[in-house]
Design an enzyme around this catalytic site. Sequence first.
Site, PDB file in Angstrom:
ATOM      1  N   LEU A 167     -56.049  24.096  -4.470  1.00 33.44           N
ATOM      2  CA  LEU A 167     -56.977  24.278  -3.347  1.00 33.44           C
ATOM      3  C   LEU A 167     -57.332  22.944  -2.677  1.00 33.44           C
ATOM      4  CD1 LEU A 167     -59.283  27.082  -4.833  1.00 33.44           C
ATOM      5  CD2 LEU A 167     -57.172  27.316  -3.515  1.00 33.44           C
ATOM      6  N   ASP A 191     -53.249  22.463 -11.132  1.00 31.47           N
ATOM      7  CA  ASP A 191     -52.385  21.417 -10.587  1.00 31.47           C
ATOM      8  C   ASP A 191     -50.945  21.632 -11.053  1.00 31.47           C
ATOM      9  OD1 ASP A 191     -51.220  19.065  -9.749  1.00 31.47           O
ATOM     10  OD2 ASP A 191     -52.819  17.774 -10.548  1.00 31.47           O
ATOM     11  N   SER A 216     -37.726  19.463   3.597  1.00 30.93           N
ATOM     12  CA  SER A 216     -38.164  19.108   4.946  1.00 30.93           C
ATOM     13  C   SER A 216     -37.060  18.399   5.716  1.00 30.93           C
ATOM     14  CB  SER A 216     -39.368  18.162   4.821  1.00 30.93           C
ATOM     15  OG  SER A 216     -39.631  17.517   6.043  1.00 30.93           O
ATOM     16  N   TYR A 224     -42.863  10.749   0.901  1.00 31.40           N
ATOM     17  CA  TYR A 224     -42.795  12.210   1.035  1.00 31.40           C
ATOM     18  C   TYR A 224     -41.338  12.665   1.068  1.00 31.40           C
ATOM     19  CZ  TYR A 224     -43.177  16.759   3.487  1.00 31.40           C
ATOM     20  OH  TYR A 224     -43.062  18.080   3.874  1.00 31.40           O
ATOM     21  N   LYS A 240     -39.051  14.799  -1.655  1.00 33.33           N
ATOM     22  CA  LYS A 240     -38.403  16.071  -1.292  1.00 33.33           C
ATOM     23  C   LYS A 240     -36.914  16.012  -1.650  1.00 33.33           C
ATOM     24  CE  LYS A 240     -41.724  18.599   0.584  1.00 33.33           C
ATOM     25  NZ  LYS A 240     -42.239  19.789  -0.103  1.00 33.33           N
ATOM     26  N   VAL A 300     -48.787  19.337  15.329  1.00 32.20           N
ATOM     27  CA  VAL A 300     -49.279  19.110  16.690  1.00 32.20           C
ATOM     28  C   VAL A 300     -49.763  20.409  17.342  1.00 32.20           C
ATOM     29  CG1 VAL A 300     -46.952  19.281  17.748  1.00 32.20           C
ATOM     30  CG2 VAL A 300     -48.743  17.957  18.869  1.00 32.20           C
ATOM     31  N   ARG A 338     -39.272  18.774  19.595  1.00 27.69           N
ATOM     32  CA  ARG A 338     -39.261  19.311  18.237  1.00 27.69           C
ATOM     33  C   ARG A 338     -38.665  20.712  18.262  1.00 27.69           C
ATOM     34  NH1 ARG A 338     -40.170  14.721  17.602  1.00 27.69           N
ATOM     35  NH2 ARG A 338     -41.698  13.678  16.286  1.00 27.69           N
ATOM     36  N   ARG A 386     -46.539   7.065  18.312  1.00 27.80           N
ATOM     37  CA  ARG A 386     -46.797   6.750  16.901  1.00 27.80           C
ATOM     38  C   ARG A 386     -45.677   5.883  16.336  1.00 27.80           C
ATOM     39  NH1 ARG A 386     -48.370  12.492  14.191  1.00 27.80           N
ATOM     40  NH2 ARG A 386     -50.595  12.370  14.576  1.00 27.80           N
TER      41      ARG A 386
HETATM   42  P1  NAD Z   1     -50.330  23.413   3.130  1.00 21.43           P
HETATM   43  O1  NAD Z   1     -51.007  22.116   2.893  1.00 21.43           O
HETATM   44  O2  NAD Z   1     -51.086  24.471   3.867  1.00 21.43           O
HETATM   45  O3  NAD Z   1     -49.792  24.035   1.763  1.00 21.43           O
HETATM   46  C1  NAD Z   1     -49.601  23.288   0.583  1.00 21.43           C
HETATM   47  C2  NAD Z   1     -50.362  23.996  -0.528  1.00 21.43           C
HETATM   48  O4  NAD Z   1     -50.110  23.306  -1.767  1.00 21.43           O
HETATM   49  C3  NAD Z   1     -51.866  23.978  -0.320  1.00 21.43           C
HETATM   50  O5  NAD Z   1     -52.383  25.280  -0.552  1.00 21.43           O
HETATM   51  C4  NAD Z   1     -52.390  22.987  -1.358  1.00 21.43           C
HETATM   52  O6  NAD Z   1     -53.714  23.280  -1.778  1.00 21.43           O
HETATM   53  C5  NAD Z   1     -51.357  23.141  -2.448  1.00 21.43           C
HETATM   54  N1  NAD Z   1     -51.204  21.955  -3.328  1.00 21.43           N
HETATM   55  C6  NAD Z   1     -51.058  20.658  -2.955  1.00 21.43           C
HETATM   56  N2  NAD Z   1     -50.919  19.881  -4.051  1.00 21.43           N
HETATM   57  C7  NAD Z   1     -50.972  20.705  -5.135  1.00 21.43           C
HETATM   58  C8  NAD Z   1     -50.897  20.501  -6.543  1.00 21.43           C
HETATM   59  N3  NAD Z   1     -50.738  19.282  -7.048  1.00 21.43           N
HETATM   60  N4  NAD Z   1     -50.988  21.575  -7.346  1.00 21.43           N
HETATM   61  C9  NAD Z   1     -51.159  22.826  -6.844  1.00 21.43           C
HETATM   62  N5  NAD Z   1     -51.236  23.082  -5.524  1.00 21.43           N
HETATM   63  C10 NAD Z   1     -51.134  22.038  -4.671  1.00 21.43           C
HETATM   64  O7  NAD Z   1     -48.973  23.077   3.914  1.00 21.43           O
HETATM   65  P2  NAD Z   1     -47.766  24.026   4.373  1.00 21.43           P
HETATM   66  O8  NAD Z   1     -47.433  23.612   5.757  1.00 21.43           O
HETATM   67  O9  NAD Z   1     -48.051  25.443   4.057  1.00 21.43           O
HETATM   68  O10 NAD Z   1     -46.599  23.466   3.438  1.00 21.43           O
HETATM   69  C11 NAD Z   1     -45.977  24.219   2.419  1.00 21.43           C
HETATM   70  C12 NAD Z   1     -44.731  23.456   1.962  1.00 21.43           C
HETATM   71  O11 NAD Z   1     -43.814  23.341   3.047  1.00 21.43           O
HETATM   72  C13 NAD Z   1     -45.021  22.033   1.481  1.00 21.43           C
HETATM   73  O12 NAD Z   1     -44.185  21.767   0.367  1.00 21.43           O
HETATM   74  C14 NAD Z   1     -44.594  21.171   2.664  1.00 21.43           C
HETATM   75  O13 NAD Z   1     -44.209  19.877   2.260  1.00 21.43           O
HETATM   76  C15 NAD Z   1     -43.427  21.976   3.207  1.00 21.43           C
HETATM   77  N6  NAD Z   1     -43.110  21.698   4.610  1.00 21.43           N
HETATM   78  C16 NAD Z   1     -43.929  22.173   5.608  1.00 21.43           C
HETATM   79  C17 NAD Z   1     -43.583  21.908   6.961  1.00 21.43           C
HETATM   80  C18 NAD Z   1     -44.400  22.471   8.106  1.00 21.43           C
HETATM   81  O14 NAD Z   1     -43.950  22.347   9.276  1.00 21.43           O
HETATM   82  N7  NAD Z   1     -45.548  23.087   7.866  1.00 21.43           N
HETATM   83  C19 NAD Z   1     -42.442  21.141   7.270  1.00 21.43           C
HETATM   84  C20 NAD Z   1     -41.671  20.670   6.213  1.00 21.43           C
HETATM   85  C21 NAD Z   1     -41.992  20.975   4.901  1.00 21.43           C
HETATM   86  C1  UD2 Z   2     -42.993  16.767  10.981  1.00 20.15           C
HETATM   87  C2  UD2 Z   2     -43.761  17.204   9.737  1.00 20.15           C
HETATM   88  C3  UD2 Z   2     -43.642  16.179   8.657  1.00 20.15           C
HETATM   89  C4  UD2 Z   2     -42.198  15.807   8.383  1.00 20.15           C
HETATM   90  C5  UD2 Z   2     -41.524  15.400   9.701  1.00 20.15           C
HETATM   91  C6  UD2 Z   2     -40.030  15.190   9.477  1.00 20.15           C
HETATM   92  C7  UD2 Z   2     -45.674  18.580  10.316  1.00 20.15           C
HETATM   93  C8  UD2 Z   2     -47.149  18.639  10.517  1.00 20.15           C
HETATM   94  N1  UD2 Z   2     -45.172  17.361  10.036  1.00 20.15           N
HETATM   95  O1  UD2 Z   2     -43.611  15.631  11.575  1.00 20.15           O
HETATM   96  O2  UD2 Z   2     -44.210  16.716   7.475  1.00 20.15           O
HETATM   97  O3  UD2 Z   2     -41.549  16.918   7.794  1.00 20.15           O
HETATM   98  O4  UD2 Z   2     -41.658  16.435  10.676  1.00 20.15           O
HETATM   99  O5  UD2 Z   2     -39.423  14.676  10.590  1.00 20.15           O
HETATM  100  O6  UD2 Z   2     -44.969  19.579  10.372  1.00 20.15           O
HETATM  101  N2  UD2 Z   2     -48.585  14.371  18.442  1.00 20.15           N
HETATM  102  C9  UD2 Z   2     -49.346  14.136  19.578  1.00 20.15           C
HETATM  103  N3  UD2 Z   2     -50.693  14.336  19.502  1.00 20.15           N
HETATM  104  C10 UD2 Z   2     -51.317  14.775  18.359  1.00 20.15           C
HETATM  105  C11 UD2 Z   2     -50.514  15.031  17.198  1.00 20.15           C
HETATM  106  C12 UD2 Z   2     -49.153  14.814  17.282  1.00 20.15           C
HETATM  107  O7  UD2 Z   2     -48.829  13.727  20.634  1.00 20.15           O
HETATM  108  O8  UD2 Z   2     -52.562  14.942  18.369  1.00 20.15           O
HETATM  109  C13 UD2 Z   2     -47.117  14.165  18.523  1.00 20.15           C
HETATM  110  C14 UD2 Z   2     -46.553  13.260  17.452  1.00 20.15           C
HETATM  111  O9  UD2 Z   2     -46.652  11.911  17.798  1.00 20.15           O
HETATM  112  C15 UD2 Z   2     -45.087  13.755  17.402  1.00 20.15           C
HETATM  113  C16 UD2 Z   2     -45.205  15.247  17.732  1.00 20.15           C
HETATM  114  O10 UD2 Z   2     -46.494  15.427  18.309  1.00 20.15           O
HETATM  115  O11 UD2 Z   2     -44.340  13.124  18.404  1.00 20.15           O
HETATM  116  C17 UD2 Z   2     -45.085  16.148  16.511  1.00 20.15           C
HETATM  117  O12 UD2 Z   2     -45.994  15.668  15.514  1.00 20.15           O
HETATM  118  P1  UD2 Z   2     -46.285  16.466  14.145  1.00 20.15           P
HETATM  119  O13 UD2 Z   2     -47.202  15.603  13.351  1.00 20.15           O
HETATM  120  O14 UD2 Z   2     -46.682  17.864  14.432  1.00 20.15           O
HETATM  121  O15 UD2 Z   2     -44.860  16.607  13.458  1.00 20.15           O
HETATM  122  P2  UD2 Z   2     -43.679  15.561  13.136  1.00 20.15           P
HETATM  123  O16 UD2 Z   2     -42.447  16.156  13.748  1.00 20.15           O
HETATM  124  O17 UD2 Z   2     -44.042  14.187  13.511  1.00 20.15           O
END
Ligand code: NAD
Ligand code: UD2
Length: 309
Positions: free
Chosen positions: A36, A57, A121, A146, A150, A190, A214, A273
């Site tokens: 959580l 955890d 990722s 990160y 992965k 974003v 993206r 960034r």
């Molecule tokens: P999220 O933060 O909502 O989900 C991650 C969950 O893992 C959370 O519920 C958090 O409480 C739990 N968690 C974190 N550390 C933990 C630990 N040590 N033990 C138990 N639980 C733990 O994020 P999400 O976007 O739902 O991401 C899910 C997965 O997808 C992650 O592995 C993330 O790296 C991967 N991912 C997401 C994106 C995206 O665009 N959202 C992109 C690439 C990869």
């Molecule tokens: C994504 C993933 C990251 C990693 C990466 C791999 C998310 C949240 N992040 O990063 O975990 O997997 O891809 O390449 O999915 N931006 C703005 N204004 C804001 C916030 C963001 O302009 O307030 C821009 C930011 O600079 C970037 C774009 O939006 O150019 C996307 O940003 P992001 O953080 O959603 O995702 P990204 O692709 O950087």
Amino acid sequence: MADAPILITGGAGFIGSHLSDALLGKGYAVRILDDLSTGKPANLQLGNPRLELIEGDVADAALVKRVAAGCQAVVHLAAVASVQASVEDPVKTHQSNFIGTLNVCEAMRINGIKRVLFASSAAVYGNNGEGLAIDEDTPKAPLTPYAVDKLASEQYLDFYRREHGLEPVVFRFFNIFGPRQDPSSPYSGVISIFCERALGGQPITLFGDGEQTRDFVYVGDLIKVMVQALELQQVQEGAVNIGLSQATSLNQLLSALKSILGDLPPISHGPARAGDIRHSRANNQRLLARFDFAEPTPFAQGLARLLGR
Ligand code: NAD
Ligand code: UD2
């Protein structure tokens, strides 16, 4: 075994809670292990008798072993999803992002569980393939702790596949968006940030010229693929990109938001960034070949659904 639960680590988070809903809807039992840290019980159907939430955890090996006992499959999503957090404190995030995976592998081996889905990722590609549609064989260039964790997790899963018969399905997510994505950090997705600000009338900051692109995927489309992966008879080797192979610029995102909402709050421009990737787009041929991904949600429709319009 048919009634045995599916374990979702990180199941109280953004993606995990949608998967939990989908699996419960299909009649599966679901067990969630989540610390959580970013996940929320409110994301879950807590009254559902087929859902169990265990707070803990994934870095705790003994706990993961206990929690996995009796499960039919595992979906390993638990991770500190913030790339920036891994840059600031790599030792801490390594516990969740790498040791957690190793614990899941061992718990599966000991409990005789075969099928595991893993959330990797697009970050594993680093800047390689930028501007092109990146396929899964593109050389890996993890640039942050990160991404290193992965990629190492993927490689451990492959070791357990060869040595212990695990059936890993590794997904490399591009940019997933949808309801319940947490907008609270500046490094949150974003779309979650822009939507929260647009709805609250707060100013939006665009980093750079807004022409960066993206490959955005609506969470519901990802979940359909994950359910298929759990139900596959046979798993094929090799990670699978999750993307639509469509480039959407941030300027296009803002126009789409404007046409849905009618108006937008003021937009300020900040510097790009450091290390920001200019263009990120998946080659999704493997996804299309292995899964039914025929009609993913059009971007504007996903956005409208997220905004409740
Ligand atoms: P999220 O933060 O909502 O989900 C991650 C969950 O893992 C959370 O519920 C958090 O409480 C739990 N968690 C974190 N550390 C933990 C630990 N040590 N033990 C138990 N639980 C733990 O994020 P999400 O976007 O739902 O991401 C899910 C997965 O997808 C992650 O592995 C993330 O790296 C991967 N991912 C997401 C994106 C995206 O665009 N959202 C992109 C690439 C990869
Ligand atoms: C994504 C993933 C990251 C990693 C990466 C791999 C998310 C949240 N992040 O990063 O975990 O997997 O891809 O390449 O999915 N931006 C703005 N204004 C804001 C916030 C963001 O302009 O307030 C821009 C930011 O600079 C970037 C774009 O939006 O150019 C996307 O940003 P992001 O953080 O959603 O995702 P990204 O692709 O950087």
